[in-house]
Design an enzyme around this catalytic site. Sequence first.
Site: not given
Length: 538
Positions: A106, A208, A272, A333-334
Amino acid sequence: MKSSNLPWYKKSVIYQIYPWSFKDSNADGVGDLKGIIEKLDYLNDSTNQSLGVGAIWLSPIYPSPMKDFGYDISDYCNIDPRFGSLEIFGELVSKAHDRGIKIIMDLVTNHTSSLHPWFIESRSSKNNPKRDWYIWHDPKPDGSEPNNWISVSGGSMWTLDEKTNQYYLHNFLAEQPDLNWRNKEVQEEMKKIMEFWIAHGVDGFRVDAASHFVEDEQFRDDPANEKYIEGKTSPYEKFSHTFSTNQPEVKEVINLMCNICSENKDIFIVSETYLGLEDIKRFYRFCDTPVQAPFNFQLMGLPWSAQNFRTAIDTYNAALLPEDVPIFVLGNHDRMRLASQRGIHQARAAAVLLLTLRGTPFVYYGEEIGMHDVGIPPQKMRDGFAETLGNSFSRDPQRTPMQWNADDHAGFSTVEPWLPISKDFKEVNVAYQETDPYSILNLYKTLIQYRNISDTLLLGTYRSINAEAPEIYAYVRETKNELLLILINFSGVTITEPLATRKYTMICTSNLDIPKGTQISESITLRPHEACILRLEK
Ligand code: GLC
């Protein structure tokens, strides 16, 4: 072309690990790298007993004060001691590579932690050499924020630093100040960081918050969003983020990253971005080399209907070039877990969908056993976003420990874990599902193993077709030798769908109870929320 000649990122299923919650090897209640190493055989042991994934994406493992659970980095070139060390990371990379598993890091470069030494320097005085590494602005004459921009995690995007009486900008929490990507030294530093991790053996980066990299240079106010409904839509939707996100210069940042990656063979970047179709199309063209793709999150929030899914997927495929890699995502994870958002039968049908579409599928840990969101009592909540946005926005429920077996703490740890374990762990766990031939885990294994060796799923064209029943979404994946017909019943009733006169063979159904190779002709009966893959040899 044979699928074996494809680059790894076009033929691998990618599994997202949230390191806090995967496996605790040292009894501190928190997952770690040694825990991941212990579970590599589960992910891929080169036999069809394992899941068969080709890569893992690790949510952040860098040193961090953990205000946003690793998405607030205080040192880009190290490993947080909770998770291990650079040495253990090296062991993970080499053992993963031995099993044919690639590693994606990440890359959180929109912002650092407010405790990163760069920010500590930057905030120390207006003429510090690192002042311009972050985004500082004078207050308005009345002392208020420079403009109306709001942060994703609630409140203004600006926090006043009293020492120098200037505001600094943060797209997320105040503890996550934004870096200034227009600054050449920041760009150089980021290049070095990517090269550092490439030298440590990583195979790709998940970038990210890519749309947030750059903001309007004139700091113009964002216009109000007319579709915003107070209390119903997320507070972030109050404005259209015309000037605070998705600026043209994002292209230059992605380009810089692509250049580093294309110099190093076979490195892949996935970004993302929460963008509309026109912006996504542009995003794919940001680099000359095909090493990058944006996520497509559209399916996650889509109401569950055959028509909605067909339209969204058809439109997306039509917008991309054949060499582009679509990256459909159903969970991360969000966001709420699939089984909680859609129901467990729908989650099984969704697995068939995700793993038979064109592109590279990402699977969030625990989805393969149908984990649910876990209700977290307020006193046990950990997510920093819950403090600023309210408990209902906490992302803890989808980040709870992996359920390995029916032992205490679900085999995740020998001590009380950092977040509570789901109450259903005695039934919903890996060990139990491995013994049940019809489990969702065995469905994921069947689908991934099949996809790994199917030229038609990896290389074939995609085209949706009209099913007789409007509740069925039907599509074809096709090469010159073979046609696969995928049918998904989006309704809660049993439907019999005619199949003209052709003779198909069953590959699998989401219920796993019709044996592979069964001849299917004239019609197929799909039970509520059932999906199936049928094969036709040409
Ligand atoms: C991304 C991450 C999210 C994080 C945010 C700030 O959206 O997925 O978990 O809080 O960026 O880094």
